[in-house]
Write an enzyme that holds these catalytic residues in place. Structure first.
Site, short mmCIF file in Angstrom:
data_model
loop_
_atom_site.label_atom_id
_atom_site.label_comp_id
_atom_site.label_asym_id
_atom_site.label_seq_id
_atom_site.Cartn_x
_atom_site.Cartn_y
_atom_site.Cartn_z
N GLU A 45 0.89 -1.17 0.00
CA GLU A 45 0.00 0.00 0.00
C GLU A 45 0.91 1.21 0.00
O GLU A 45 1.71 1.39 0.91
CB GLU A 45 -0.88 -0.07 1.25
CG GLU A 45 -2.11 0.78 1.16
CD GLU A 45 -2.05 1.85 2.18
OE1 GLU A 45 -2.25 1.56 3.35
OE2 GLU A 45 -1.75 3.00 1.78
N CYS A 84 -2.11 8.21 4.45
CA CYS A 84 -2.17 7.86 3.03
C CYS A 84 -3.45 8.38 2.40
O CYS A 84 -3.55 8.46 1.18
CB CYS A 84 -2.05 6.36 2.86
SG CYS A 84 -3.00 5.45 4.07
P1 NAP Z 1 9.75 3.63 2.84
O1 NAP Z 1 10.98 4.37 2.50
O2 NAP Z 1 8.95 3.10 1.73
O3 NAP Z 1 10.19 2.43 3.80
C1 NAP Z 1 9.25 1.53 4.35
C2 NAP Z 1 9.98 0.26 4.74
O4 NAP Z 1 10.41 -0.43 3.57
C3 NAP Z 1 11.22 0.52 5.56
O5 NAP Z 1 11.29 -0.48 6.55
C4 NAP Z 1 12.34 0.39 4.57
O6 NAP Z 1 13.50 -0.15 5.15
C5 NAP Z 1 11.80 -0.62 3.58
N1 NAP Z 1 12.32 -0.38 2.24
C6 NAP Z 1 12.21 0.77 1.52
N2 NAP Z 1 12.77 0.61 0.31
C7 NAP Z 1 13.22 -0.66 0.27
C8 NAP Z 1 13.90 -1.42 -0.71
N3 NAP Z 1 14.24 -0.90 -1.89
N4 NAP Z 1 14.22 -2.68 -0.43
C9 NAP Z 1 13.91 -3.21 0.78
N5 NAP Z 1 13.28 -2.55 1.75
C10 NAP Z 1 12.94 -1.29 1.50
O7 NAP Z 1 8.77 4.47 3.72
P2 NAP Z 1 9.01 5.22 5.09
O8 NAP Z 1 10.39 5.07 5.61
O9 NAP Z 1 7.94 4.75 5.97
O10 NAP Z 1 8.74 6.73 4.72
C11 NAP Z 1 9.37 7.35 3.64
C12 NAP Z 1 8.36 7.97 2.73
O11 NAP Z 1 7.37 7.00 2.34
C13 NAP Z 1 7.55 9.08 3.34
O12 NAP Z 1 8.18 10.32 3.33
C14 NAP Z 1 6.32 9.04 2.50
O13 NAP Z 1 6.49 9.76 1.32
C15 NAP Z 1 6.13 7.63 2.13
N6 NAP Z 1 5.07 6.99 2.92
C16 NAP Z 1 3.83 6.98 2.39
C17 NAP Z 1 2.81 6.39 3.09
C18 NAP Z 1 1.45 6.36 2.52
O14 NAP Z 1 0.58 5.86 3.20
N7 NAP Z 1 1.21 6.84 1.34
C19 NAP Z 1 3.01 5.82 4.35
C20 NAP Z 1 4.31 5.86 4.88
C21 NAP Z 1 5.32 6.44 4.13
P3 NAP Z 1 14.60 0.77 5.83
O15 NAP Z 1 13.92 1.97 6.41
O16 NAP Z 1 15.17 -0.13 6.88
O17 NAP Z 1 15.53 1.15 4.77
#
Ligand code: NAP
Length: 528
Positions: free
Chosen positions: A264, A301
């Site tokens: 999601e 989200c």
């Molecule tokens: P994220 O960067 O997508 O990371 C979420 C999880 O997935 C983290 O545990 C991360 O691990 C892991 N991950 C990310 N990229 C990966 C990859 N290429 N391979 C393996 N694992 C991976 O999200 P976030 O840290 O929660 O927040 C960052 C941004 O995501 C926010 O600024 C926002 O824009 C977006 N976000 C959107 C929503 C929504 O509902 N639309 C919700 C939350 C976040 P690590 O952190 O350990 O690297």
């Protein structure tokens, strides 16, 4: 007490050498506990243990599985203030939000306990044999849902409880009969460890096999990548960025045995304010939308990131009212300096695009990591030309798009990427006279709202939380409510199987007294 270690089944383990800390965004400093990232060996051990546990867990009777889920809820409640304090220290969110999210998490666990205890969720379907049928006899066929195997759940940054360690995906997977390995979110590793300890205690108290649950720490992507690539893992649940979700989906698709990834991801949740709504209730809607855009510093989200209207004096007045209402809201702390930094960058980049003007923004002084809201406005033609305006800015930010006419508005909606939600503001008559617009919006979203705001996701069976890509990688089974159990099961048919060897759900006598589809009719009756 927080140890900073991983749970590999019921054992605390810290073999790795990489360490990290969580961050208190309100105090703008690191929290004290040190977390040990899981080593490759620990990742493999967690999956092996889950694979072993699956052999027993998949056969655990429904009532015992329900007790396990209820016990997790009880253990989370028993963590009491210790959990709330750690949650707040790792997110900057207020105590009220922490308690509300805990209530939602506990409610989800209990709802799955009830579902599993009742039993009809397996969707048993029975077509009895017709040996006398001509020209060829019909065989006896009986189908039900069976669990997939070990599931990996990625904790979400913006819901440390409800979409993380014991969140919806974990509760649904346990209910289905799947062991769970959580890839803890690095921003709230302490909250994750406390909830993990609650799950481990619940598993021990209710006699679940060791390995039914593991919790792995990580501060980088390696642990998640290794988990998704491990042949023992049979499904993945994720909430976060499009980049992260898509990377994991691609990894899972490239495996020798591809597995489902329910990610999601981003959504800008378009809202169409029809002329009648702006004529009659523009001040009311401006106030409601200022509240929705800034709710939880916009870190939902379902945050309304795009609002569409047709050029008119009423739209101008609405933009003015929304701009003023937005300026009145006191900014709050965001989850983490990284999320705050991404927000500031996204907001500034979009505000600098061609044709953009600022409708309203908070300009007072704020503490570090506070998200200062902004609403910008742009014409439909400038919006159409510029794809960067279509992207999610995660935080209290929204764009009002001024369309020339209904044709342009409908065209823009049709060109949007998939979304979690879409909203229509208008009158009952508008619904009849704007059927093309409504059909177009329906084609882009998972939930369509009339005269409301998209934030506030009710947890109940009729909620759909998931939409066409890139809102979700697979929107058939959403992330909220009891139907999400379907993410973690597959149908299995038994052909000509003797009654005594069939699972209870499919036996003639219907010992579980569940609702089944027998020869095309829904019934709880035994087959005589
Ligand atoms: P994220 O960067 O997508 O990371 C979420 C999880 O997935 C983290 O545990 C991360 O691990 C892991 N991950 C990310 N990229 C990966 C990859 N290429 N391979 C393996 N694992 C991976 O999200 P976030 O840290 O929660 O927040 C960052 C941004 O995501 C926010 O600024 C926002 O824009 C977006 N976000 C959107 C929503 C929504 O509902 N639309 C919700 C939350 C976040 P690590 O952190 O350990 O690297």
């Amino acid at each position: 007490m927080i140890t900073g270690k991983n749970y590999i089944g019921s054992n605390l383990s810290a073999e790795g050498t990489t360490t990290y800390k969580t961050f208190n965004p309100l105090l703008n400093l690191e929290n004290e506990p040190v977390y040990k990232e899981a080593s490759s060996h620990e990742v493999a051990k967690a999956v092996d243990l889950a694979t072993q546990a699956f052999k027993e867990f998949r056969r655990v009777e429904a009532t015992r599985k329900a007790s396990f889920l209820d016990a997790i809820a009880d253990e989370i409640v028993a963590l009491d203030d210790a959990l709330i304090q750690v949650y707040c220290s790792e997110t900057g969110l207020p105590e009220g939000r922490a308690k509300g999210e805990r209530g939602r998490t506990v409610g989800q666990l209990r709802a799955f306990a009830e579902l599993v205890g009742e039993g009809s969720w397996v969707e048993a379907s029975i077509d009895t044999a017709q040996p006398e049928r001509t020209p060829s006899p019909k065989v006896d066929l009986r189908k039900m849902s069976v669990p997939l195997g070990p599931i990996v759940v990625f904790g979400a940054s913006n819901f440390p409880l409800a979409y993380s360690t014991a969140g919806g995906d974990t509760a649904a997977a346990f209910a289905a009969g799947c062991p769970v390995i959580v890839k803890s979110h690095p921003m709230h590793a302490g909250t994750g460890e406390l909830v993990a300890s609650a799950i481990v205690r619940a598993a021990e108290k209710t006699g679940m096999p060791n390995g039914v649950f593991s919790n792995l720490n990580s501060s980088g992507i390696e642990v998640g990548v290794q988990l998704v690539q491990h042949p023992g893992v049979k499904g993945v649940g994720f909430t976060g960025s499009i980049r992260g979700g898509r990377a994991l989906f691609d990894l899972a698709s490239q495996r020798a045995e591809p597995i489902p990834v329910f990610a999601e991801m981003g959504s800008v949740n378009p809202v169409v304010a029809l002329p009648s709504a702006l004529q009659e209730k523009r001040t009311e809607w401006a106030e409601q939308y200022a509240g929705s855009i800034t709710l939880g510093a916009g870190q939902f989200c379902t945050n309304p990131g795009l609002i569409f209207g047709i050029e008119s004096s009423a739209l101008d007045a609405f933009i003015k009212a929304l701009g003023s209402a937005i300026e009145e809201v006191a900014p709050i702390c965001m989850l983490h300096p990284t999320i705050h930094g991404n927000f500031e960058k996204g907001k500034t980049t979009l505000a600098a695009q061609e044709g953009v003007t600022v409708a309203g923004s908070y300009s007072g002084a704020v503490a570090a990591n506070f998200g200062t809201q902004k609403v910008i406005t742009v014409s439909g033609s400038d919006f159409l030309k510029n794809p960067s305006l279509h992207k999610e800015v995660f935080g209290p930010f929204s764009i009002v798009v001024r369309c020339a006419d209904m044709k342009e508005l409908t065209g823009i909606i049709g060109n949007l990427e998939g979304q979690l939600t879409g909203t229509i503001l208008g009158s009952n008559e508008d619904l009849e006279s704007n059927d093309i617009l409504i059909e177009t919006l329906q084609g882009r979203v998972g939930r369509i709202i009339f005269n409301g705001v998209p934030t506030g996701v009710e947890v109940c069976p009729s909620m759909q939380h998931g939409g066409p890509y890139p809102a979700s990688t697979d929107s058939r089974f959403g992330a909220v409510g009891i139907h999400s159990i379907k993410r973690w099961v597959r149908p299995l048919s038994y052909q000509n199987w003797p009654d005594h060897a069939l699972p209870e759900a499919l036996k003639n006598s219907n010992p579980l007294k569940i609702s089944r589809l027998v020869n095309g009719k829904s019934t709880k009756n035994a087959i005589v």
